[in-house]
Each structure stands twice: as structure tokens, then as C-alpha cells.
Design a protein around this motif. Structure first.
Motif, PDB file in Angstrom:
ATOM      1  N   MET A 283     -50.113-111.523  20.458  1.00  0.00           N
ATOM      2  CA  MET A 283     -49.271-112.873  20.873  1.00  0.00           C
ATOM      3  C   MET A 283     -49.817-113.744  20.201  1.00  0.00           C
ATOM      4  O   MET A 283     -50.799-114.041  19.973  1.00  0.00           O
ATOM      5  CB  MET A 283     -49.411-113.043  22.310  1.00  0.00           C
ATOM      6  N   ASN A 284     -48.797-114.601  19.668  1.00  0.00           N
ATOM      7  CA  ASN A 284     -49.156-115.786  18.981  1.00  0.00           C
ATOM      8  C   ASN A 284     -49.499-117.023  19.773  1.00  0.00           C
ATOM      9  O   ASN A 284     -48.669-117.488  20.649  1.00  0.00           O
ATOM     10  CB  ASN A 284     -48.180-116.001  17.969  1.00  0.00           C
ATOM     11  N   THR A 285     -50.711-117.470  19.829  1.00  0.00           N
ATOM     12  CA  THR A 285     -51.011-118.569  20.720  1.00  0.00           C
ATOM     13  C   THR A 285     -50.632-120.005  19.973  1.00  0.00           C
ATOM     14  O   THR A 285     -50.514-120.856  20.875  1.00  0.00           O
ATOM     15  CB  THR A 285     -52.624-118.484  20.919  1.00  0.00           C
ATOM     16  N   LYS A 286     -50.344-119.983  18.740  1.00  0.00           N
ATOM     17  CA  LYS A 286     -49.933-121.395  18.531  1.00  0.00           C
ATOM     18  C   LYS A 286     -48.722-121.453  18.689  1.00  0.00           C
ATOM     19  O   LYS A 286     -47.631-120.701  18.541  1.00  0.00           O
ATOM     20  CB  LYS A 286     -50.003-121.189  16.758  1.00  0.00           C
ATOM     21  N   CYS A 287     -48.579-122.718  19.179  1.00  0.00           N
ATOM     22  CA  CYS A 287     -47.111-123.362  19.729  1.00  0.00           C
ATOM     23  C   CYS A 287     -46.157-123.572  18.613  1.00  0.00           C
ATOM     24  O   CYS A 287     -46.808-124.070  17.399  1.00  0.00           O
ATOM     25  CB  CYS A 287     -47.323-124.389  20.805  1.00  0.00           C
ATOM     26  N   TYR A 288     -44.837-123.422  18.651  1.00  0.00           N
ATOM     27  CA  TYR A 288     -43.968-123.693  17.824  1.00  0.00           C
ATOM     28  C   TYR A 288     -43.511-125.209  17.850  1.00  0.00           C
ATOM     29  O   TYR A 288     -43.614-125.828  19.056  1.00  0.00           O
ATOM     30  CB  TYR A 288     -42.700-122.804  17.735  1.00  0.00           C
ATOM     31  N   ASP A 289     -43.353-126.078  16.713  1.00  0.00           N
ATOM     32  CA  ASP A 289     -43.045-127.441  16.755  1.00  0.00           C
ATOM     33  C   ASP A 289     -41.658-127.404  17.236  1.00  0.00           C
ATOM     34  O   ASP A 289     -40.923-126.622  17.492  1.00  0.00           O
ATOM     35  CB  ASP A 289     -43.172-128.024  15.400  1.00  0.00           C
ATOM     36  N   ILE A 290     -41.360-128.837  17.623  1.00  0.00           N
ATOM     37  CA  ILE A 290     -39.927-128.990  18.284  1.00  0.00           C
ATOM     38  C   ILE A 290     -38.861-128.735  17.463  1.00  0.00           C
ATOM     39  O   ILE A 290     -37.825-128.247  17.855  1.00  0.00           O
ATOM     40  CB  ILE A 290     -40.113-130.437  18.852  1.00  0.00           C
ATOM     41  N   GLY A 291     -38.993-128.810  15.842  1.00  0.00           N
ATOM     42  CA  GLY A 291     -37.845-128.630  14.973  1.00  0.00           C
ATOM     43  C   GLY A 291     -37.526-127.097  15.060  1.00  0.00           C
ATOM     44  O   GLY A 291     -36.545-126.740  15.253  1.00  0.00           O
ATOM     45  N   ILE A 292     -38.351-126.102  15.281  1.00  0.00           N
ATOM     46  CA  ILE A 292     -38.359-124.551  15.446  1.00  0.00           C
ATOM     47  C   ILE A 292     -37.700-124.329  16.700  1.00  0.00           C
ATOM     48  O   ILE A 292     -36.770-123.862  16.733  1.00  0.00           O
ATOM     49  CB  ILE A 292     -39.546-123.767  15.144  1.00  0.00           C
ATOM     50  N   ILE A 293     -38.072-124.991  17.662  1.00  0.00           N
ATOM     51  CA  ILE A 293     -37.261-124.711  18.887  1.00  0.00           C
ATOM     52  C   ILE A 293     -35.841-125.319  19.019  1.00  0.00           C
ATOM     53  O   ILE A 293     -35.204-124.646  19.603  1.00  0.00           O
ATOM     54  CB  ILE A 293     -38.337-125.564  20.132  1.00  0.00           C
ATOM     55  N   GLN A 294     -35.821-126.559  18.633  1.00  0.00           N
ATOM     56  CA  GLN A 294     -34.256-127.055  18.410  1.00  0.00           C
ATOM     57  C   GLN A 294     -33.543-125.997  17.521  1.00  0.00           C
ATOM     58  O   GLN A 294     -32.291-125.659  17.815  1.00  0.00           O
ATOM     59  CB  GLN A 294     -34.506-128.356  17.728  1.00  0.00           C
ATOM     60  N   ALA A 295     -34.234-125.616  16.514  1.00  0.00           N
ATOM     61  CA  ALA A 295     -33.422-124.642  15.616  1.00  0.00           C
ATOM     62  C   ALA A 295     -32.891-123.278  16.580  1.00  0.00           C
ATOM     63  O   ALA A 295     -31.954-122.570  16.468  1.00  0.00           O
ATOM     64  CB  ALA A 295     -34.110-124.194  14.271  1.00  0.00           C
ATOM     65  N   PHE A 296     -34.113-122.852  17.244  1.00  0.00           N
ATOM     66  CA  PHE A 296     -33.694-121.820  18.044  1.00  0.00           C
ATOM     67  C   PHE A 296     -32.643-121.976  19.083  1.00  0.00           C
ATOM     68  O   PHE A 296     -31.834-121.143  19.244  1.00  0.00           O
ATOM     69  CB  PHE A 296     -35.087-121.481  18.816  1.00  0.00           C
ATOM     70  N   LEU A 297     -32.573-123.271  19.688  1.00  0.00           N
ATOM     71  CA  LEU A 297     -31.492-123.374  20.319  1.00  0.00           C
ATOM     72  C   LEU A 297     -30.274-123.308  19.957  1.00  0.00           C
ATOM     73  O   LEU A 297     -29.144-123.148  20.163  1.00  0.00           O
ATOM     74  CB  LEU A 297     -31.754-124.949  21.198  1.00  0.00           C
ATOM     75  N   ASP A 298     -30.233-123.733  18.473  1.00  0.00           N
ATOM     76  CA  ASP A 298     -28.981-123.863  17.783  1.00  0.00           C
ATOM     77  C   ASP A 298     -28.726-122.785  17.174  1.00  0.00           C
ATOM     78  O   ASP A 298     -27.514-122.522  16.418  1.00  0.00           O
ATOM     79  CB  ASP A 298     -29.084-125.139  16.681  1.00  0.00           C
ATOM     80  N   GLY A 299     -29.385-121.870  17.382  1.00  0.00           N
ATOM     81  CA  GLY A 299     -29.172-120.286  16.998  1.00  0.00           C
ATOM     82  C   GLY A 299     -29.143-120.157  15.173  1.00  0.00           C
ATOM     83  O   GLY A 299     -28.677-119.587  14.568  1.00  0.00           O
ATOM     84  N   GLU A 300     -30.217-121.041  14.665  1.00  0.00           N
ATOM     85  CA  GLU A 300     -30.292-121.079  13.307  1.00  0.00           C
ATOM     86  C   GLU A 300     -31.343-120.689  12.634  1.00  0.00           C
ATOM     87  O   GLU A 300     -31.621-120.460  11.589  1.00  0.00           O
ATOM     88  CB  GLU A 300     -30.285-122.906  12.996  1.00  0.00           C
ATOM     89  N   LEU A 301     -32.311-119.800  13.594  1.00  0.00           N
ATOM     90  CA  LEU A 301     -33.353-119.020  13.094  1.00  0.00           C
ATOM     91  C   LEU A 301     -32.837-117.609  12.347  1.00  0.00           C
ATOM     92  O   LEU A 301     -32.003-117.119  13.241  1.00  0.00           O
ATOM     93  CB  LEU A 301     -34.421-118.891  14.084  1.00  0.00           C
ATOM     94  N   ALA A 302     -33.680-117.241  11.731  1.00  0.00           N
ATOM     95  CA  ALA A 302     -33.690-115.863  11.351  1.00  0.00           C
ATOM     96  C   ALA A 302     -34.066-114.959  12.515  1.00  0.00           C
ATOM     97  O   ALA A 302     -34.765-115.182  13.451  1.00  0.00           O
ATOM     98  CB  ALA A 302     -34.519-115.566  10.114  1.00  0.00           C
ATOM     99  N   SER A 303     -33.448-113.760  12.472  1.00  0.00           N
ATOM    100  CA  SER A 303     -33.614-112.960  13.626  1.00  0.00           C
ATOM    101  C   SER A 303     -35.017-112.527  14.068  1.00  0.00           C
ATOM    102  O   SER A 303     -35.333-112.442  14.990  1.00  0.00           O
ATOM    103  CB  SER A 303     -32.880-111.734  13.543  1.00  0.00           C
ATOM    104  N   ASP A 304     -35.783-112.290  12.944  1.00  0.00           N
ATOM    105  CA  ASP A 304     -37.151-112.023  13.197  1.00  0.00           C
ATOM    106  C   ASP A 304     -38.031-113.278  13.873  1.00  0.00           C
ATOM    107  O   ASP A 304     -38.856-113.075  14.573  1.00  0.00           O
ATOM    108  CB  ASP A 304     -38.069-111.308  11.926  1.00  0.00           C
TER     109      ASP A 304
END
Lengths: 353, 293
Positions: free
Chosen positions: B1-22
Motif C-alpha cells: 500500500m502506498n502511504t504517501k498521500c496524493y496531492d489535491i491536483g491528482i485527486i481532482q483529476a481523479f474526480l474528473d476522470g482524467e487519470l490513466a487507468s492504472d
């Protein structure tokens, strides 16, 4: 017994005589000899026999293919003979208002009335053919008549229109004649209102006739003697391909003669205001005219040259080397008559009469 | 498990569905185990919900996709290619006539066109008064036909070379010695003038119609001669035809040498007519014989 036999033989002999006499009756109806070419003239004190003025046809058929028929017609009747396949044809004018046809050794003949006169109720246009529906004639489905000898007598005022295949035709003393023949000689005498004749192989002769003339033959000669216009403006035209044209004592102001390989001879007068054209390709042209002739001459000739007995005052001369030379000039005082002479390889001769 | 938290930009991109699938799968696993990131994601969702609510009207508008735009553009291009010229003009006019400037310009053009038409109607009358010296080819009325007398038209034929000769004589006077050479010089200097005498096919004016008539008659008569003519008649016919042909040949040669020779022209046309008459006679005889059967 003997007496009975004699009586029987006598009766048989008598009956034979009776039948023989009856059988000889048709032989008496053999047609009379055809009339001569001259118009029939009444003898002094003896008028013509009475002609029945009806279009009824009188016919007699002889035992050897001789046919004779006649029909009363108008004096200016048009007699059309659409087809004669062969035979010597003589068409004569006479002073009767009647058309008579005599055929020896040939086809039957019948008259067809195409038109009648409203005044006299006589036929003014009749049609001769061999088709017959009469009881004494065999029905023949053809217009063509033929025979060794065909004689037609028609009124002097008649107009004759005829087409023939192999016919030697003589037309004498009728008003007008139009004859076309595929082969055979055509002769016309004493025609008063013009001749139109064409034959493809044969000679053409016109003598002592008046009216417009159109004479054409393919390979024969044309001779015209003593012809004159019937009305002002009537023309004389003669054309042959391989024959000679000889014109004597013509009185037409418009005369044209054209040959290809024959010569053209003219013996007569050049009338004032006239137009005379004589052409030949491979023949000579010879004019025999009075010494006091006055006309304008336009002569075109080849190596044959031009020779004139009469003084020709040349106004335009082109005799430069070449196949064609031209001389234009006047004879006598000139005048308003024009004579045009053209020959490619022959000689032009102008002689005094 | 990755302990490092993701920044807000990646989270926002996750919400927008803009991240790659992996990466999106990794973020999903991490948010499921990391409370801080889950909180951050919840905050971002709330913020997005506020923003989406404010922009709902804009997002609900039907916006075509890029593929749809491409298809629309392709269809427009195909339609433009298939549109006729008249259609294009009509479309242009309908699209632009509404403009006052274009209407004024069109009115000026119409008035100018009317004046031009009236002026053009007057112009041919002035042209017809000009002498027809420079006409290259003979008019239809000048051309003789086999059914008319060609002799009457020879004078018209002669006029044109004479005029042409007089025109050219000034420029080539020193060259010419005689009439034949004069004509050759004219031919060389101005090839337009001799066309009145001999056309491109080598025919005199009117000669071509004779030649064509003779050709057609010869073709139709060639089969009839043997059947319709008797031997003696055939001999006469062939002799006359030879005479005519010889005359035509000699006269043609003469006219070629000396185009001014009117007599040769007349004889030439007369010979042509004789040949036509000869050929016609065969056909006429066949007609006559056929009518007598």
C-alpha cells in the motif's frame, strides 16, 4: 337397208355442212388491215362513217392473237400508255374523235376511262393496258401491252403519253407527245404542241413539228428538221452522250444542243435576240448560217481550233498556250443574238449557207 | 500500500476522470486505506458539487463531440463539391443580396449591361458597310452546286482572286514576272488570299459539292451498270465516261496552273455536270425498267 344408210349419210353430211357454215362465221370478223400512217381524209362527196358518240368499246379478237378495239373520245383526249414492253409502235392522228388500237401478235388491250368531259361526256383521258375484265378477253394482271405490231389511231388533238421498254416508236400528227423508252428509236412528225422524248439507246428524229422540244438520248443520234416554236418562248433542247446532233431549219430563239463524244451540226438562221448554245466534249461544232448573220459569238475550243468563213470581229481573244482557248467577237453588225460554242478537243467551223 | 498521500491536483483529476487507468486504480486503493486522502477526496467532491450545481445549465447543453464535428465538416465539403455553379451563384446571391452595398453594385451593373446591349445592336450595321474584300472563304451563296448552272457563278469566283491580287500587287510588285509567278508570290506572302481560289482540300469553290455528288452516285450506280446496260450500251457509256474524266483532269490541271482562266473553269464545271448526268442516266434507266415490269 341401203336406202337407210344413204339417208343416214345424207343427214350426217347435211349436219356437217351446217356446222361448217356456222364455224366459218368468226373468221369473217378478222380485223381489217390497219390504217395507213397518213391521216384519213374523206373522199369528195363521201363523209366519214357515222361514229357512235358513246364510250362503248368495240372489240374484236382474231384467231391469231390479233386485237382491235376502239372507243369514242373527246377531240383533245389524253391517251396514256403506261407500259409497252416490246413492239413496233405507230401512233397516228386522224380526224375522228375516236381512239382505235390494233395489236398483232401480242397482248390483249383494254381502255380505262380516267376522266370525262363535262360538256360532251366523252372521255378526255383514257388509259391503255392489257388488263381486261371482259368476257371475251383473258384476264391479265398487268398494265403492259406488247405485240409484233401495235397501231394506235387517235384524234389529231390528242396528247400521247407513253413509256416503253424495247419499242421502235413513230408518232405522227397528234397535238403533243411525251415518250420515254428504255431502248429503241423514236420518231415524231407533225406534232403541233411539243415533243418530250427520251430514249436510252436509240436515235431520235423530229420532223415538221412545233412547240417546245426536249430530246434526249443516251447513245444515239438526234436529228431535228423543220421545227419551230408554237408560242413565244418555246425552247429547243437536245442532249446526247454518244451521238451526233444535227439540227436543220430550226426557228427557235432558244436552242441548246449538248453532246459528249459526238458532233453538233446546225444549219439554219440565227434569229435576233436568240440564245444558241452548242456544247460538245469530244466532237466538232459546225454552223452553217446565212452570210448576213449578225450575232455575238463566244467560242471556247481546244486544239482543234476555230475556222470561220464569215468575218469574225474579235473583241476578246485568249489563245495563250493551254488546253482551252477563247475568242469572243461579233459576226456582221453584232446584234443581240448570242451564240455560245464550246468544244474541248474538236473543231469549230462557221460556214456560209 | 502506498502511504504517501496524493496531492489535491491528482485527486481532482481523479474526480474528473482524467487519470490513466492504472493511476486511477492506485488512487482508488489508496483512498480506501488513507483517511486523509479520503477526506481530501470528499472535500473535492463537495467543491465539485457546488461548482457543478452552479454550472449545471452549461453542462446540460448539447455540445457536439469532435467526431461529430468532423462528420459535419466532411458532409459540408462533399455537399460543396456536388453543388452546381448555378447553385453556388444563387447561394452567393441569396447570401449577399441582402447587403445594401451589393445591391447598389448590382444595379450599376444592370444599367451598364443595358447600355452595352443597345450599343451592340447598332454595331453590326456599321460592319456590314465595310467592303468584304478580306473574306477568306466564299459564302454559301457563291458555292455552285451540281443542280445549278455553275457558269453563272464563275464571275463571282473570279472577283475574289482579282481583288486579292490587286491588294498584294503593291507589296510584291518587284518580285512578280508573270501572272502565274504573281499568284505563287501571293500564296507565299499571304496565304489567306488564295483560299478564295483553292480551299484547304484543294477544291475550287463549289467543286467539292460536285465531287461528293459524283462519289455518291458512282457508289450507287456501280452495281447497276452490269445489270441494266446491254454490252453495246455499256461500251458507249464507258467511252463517254472516259472522255468526261479526261476533260475533268485536263481542266483541273489548267485551273490549278492558272486560276484566272474562266473558260477552263466553265469547261470543268460543265464536265462535272456531264459526268453527273451520265451517272444519273443509269439510275434513271433502272427506275424506268423497274416501272415497266
Amino acid at each position: 337397208m341401203i336406202n337407210g344408210s344413204i339417208k343416214l349419210l345424207s343427214s350426217i353430211f347435211g349436219l356437217t355442212l351446217i356446222f361448217a357454215a356456222a364455224g366459218s362465221t368468226p373468221a369473217q370478223e378478222t380485223p381489217k388491215p390497219a390504217p395507213t400512217a397518213k391521216p384519213t381524209m374523206p373522199l369528195p362527196g363521201k363523209p366519214f362513217p357515222k361514229i357512235i358518240p358513246t364510250p362503248k368499246v368495240f372489240a374484236r379478237v382474231g384467231p391469231s392473237g390479233v386485237t382491235e378495239k376502239s372507243i369514242a373520245v373527246d377531240g383533245r383526249v389524253n391517251v396514256t400508255i403506261p407500259c409497252i414492253t416490246q413492239g413496233d409502235v405507230k401512233i397516228n392522228g386522224w380526224e375522228r374523235d375516236e381512239v382505235r388500237v390494233f395489236i398483232k401478235g401480242g397482248s390483249p388491250v383494254s381502255f380505262g376511262v380516267k376522266q370525262k368531259s363535262q360538256k360532251s361526256d366523252k372521255p378526255v383521258w383514257i388509259w391503255l393496258s392489257s388488263f381486261s375484265k371482259e368476257g371475251d378477253m383473258p384476264a391479265v394482271r398487268s398494265d403492259c401491252i406488247w405485240g409484233d405490231e401495235i397501231q394506235i389511231d387517235a384524234p389529231m388533238g390528242a396528247e400521247i403519253t407513253m413509256k416503253g421498254r424495247e419499242t421502235n416508236t413513230v408518232v405522227d400528227s397528234v397535238r403533243k407527245a411525251t415518250v420515254t423508252s428504255a431502248g429503241g428509236d423514236l420518231s415524231f412528225r407533225n406534232i403541233t404542241e411539243g415533243v418530250s422524248a427520251k430514249t436510252y439507246e436509240g436515235d431520235l428524229l423530229v420532223e415538221n413539228s412545233q412547240g417546245p422540244m426536249s430530246l434526249e438520248t443516251q447513245s444515239g443520234n438526234i436529228v431535228a428538221f423543220g421545227a419551230a416554236p408554237g408560242d413565244v418562248g418555246d425552247t429547243f433542247r437536245a442532249k446526247t452522250s454518244g451521238g451526233t446532233i444535227s439540227l436543220q431549219k430550226l426557228e427557235y430563239r432558244q436552242t441548246e444542243a449538248n453532246s459528249i463524244s459526238g458532233s453538233v451540226f446546225f444549219d439554219g438562221s440565227i434569229l435576233g435576240g436568240g440564245s444558241y448554245t452548242f456544247n460538245t466534249t469530244n466532237g466538232s461544232i459546225r454552223l452553217s448560217i446565212p452570210s448576213d448573220t449578225a450575232c455575238f459569238v463566244n467560242a471556247t475550243y481546244g486544239p482543234g481550233g476555230l475556222n470561220s468563213d464569215l468575218p469574225l470581229k474579235a473583241t476578246n481573244v485568249d489563245v495563250s498556250p493551254g488546253p482551252v482557248k477563247t475568242i469572243r467577237g461579233t459576226l456582221g453588225t453584232g446584234g443581240d443574238a448570242v451564240v455560245k460554242l464550246t468544244t474541248n478537243s474538236g473543231t469549230i467551223l462557221i460556214r456560209k449557207q | 500500500m502506498n502511504t504517501k498521500c496524493y496531492d489535491i491536483g491528482i485527486i481532482q483529476a481523479f474526480l474528473d476522470g482524467e487519470l490513466a487507468s492504472d493511476l486511477a486504480a492506485k488512487v482508488t486503493n489508496h483512498v480506501a486505506a488513507c483517511d486523509a486522502c479520503a477526506l481530501a477526496l470528499a472535500d473535492a467532491e463537495e467543491g465539485s458539487a457546488v461548482v457543478f450545481a452552479a454550472l449545471e445549465r452549461e453542462f446540460n447543453t448539447l455540445v457536439p463531440t469532435q467526431r461529430l464535428w468532423n462528420r459535419i465538416n466532411d458532409s459540408i465539403a462533399v455537399e460543396k463539391q456536388q453543388t452546381s455553379l448555378f447553385g453556388k451563384v444563387w447561394a452567393f446571391l441569396t447570401a449577399n443580396l441582402g447587403g445594401p452595398s451589393f445591391a447598389v453594385a448590382a444595379s450599376v451593373l444592370v444599367v451598364f449591361g443595358i447600355f452595352a446591349a443597345v450599343w451592340g445592336l447598332k454595331a453590326p450595321q456599321q460592319i456590314s458597310n465595310v467592303p468584304a474584300v478580306a473574306v477568306n472563304a466564299p459564302s454559301i451563296a457563291d458555292i455552285p452546286t451540281p443542280v445549278v448552272n455553275p457558269a453563272s457563278q464563275d464571275k463571282q469566283f473570279a472577283a475574289k482572286p482579282t481583288l486579292a491580287t490587286s491588294r498584294m500587287s503593291d507589296t510584291v510588285a518587284e518580285v512578280r514576272k508573270n501572272s502565274r509567278r504573281e499568284y505563287q508570290v501571293i500564296n507565299a506572302v499571304q496565304p489567306v488570299a488564295p483560299k478564295a481560289v483553292v480551299n484547304n482540300a484543294g477544291y475550287l469553290p463549289g467543286e467539292e459539292s460536285y465531287v461528293k455528288t459524283i462519289a455518291s452516285l458512282s457508289q450507287s450506280v456501280s452495281d447497276q451498270k452490269d445489270t441494266i446496260m446491254r454490252p453495246s450500251e455499256r461500251v458507249s457509256y464507258e467511252r463517254d465516261m472516259a472522255v468526261v474524266n479526261d476533260s475533268i483532269k485536263r481542266m483541273r490541271d489548267e485551273v490549278r496552273k492558272n486560276p484566272k482562266n474562266e473558260s477552263a473553269k466553265q469547261v470543268l464545271y460543265s464536265s462535272y455536270q456531264n459526268k453527273i448526268d451520265l451517272l444519273n442516266s443509269v439510275a434513271q434507266k433502272e427506275e424506268l425498267v423497274a416501272s415497266l415490269k
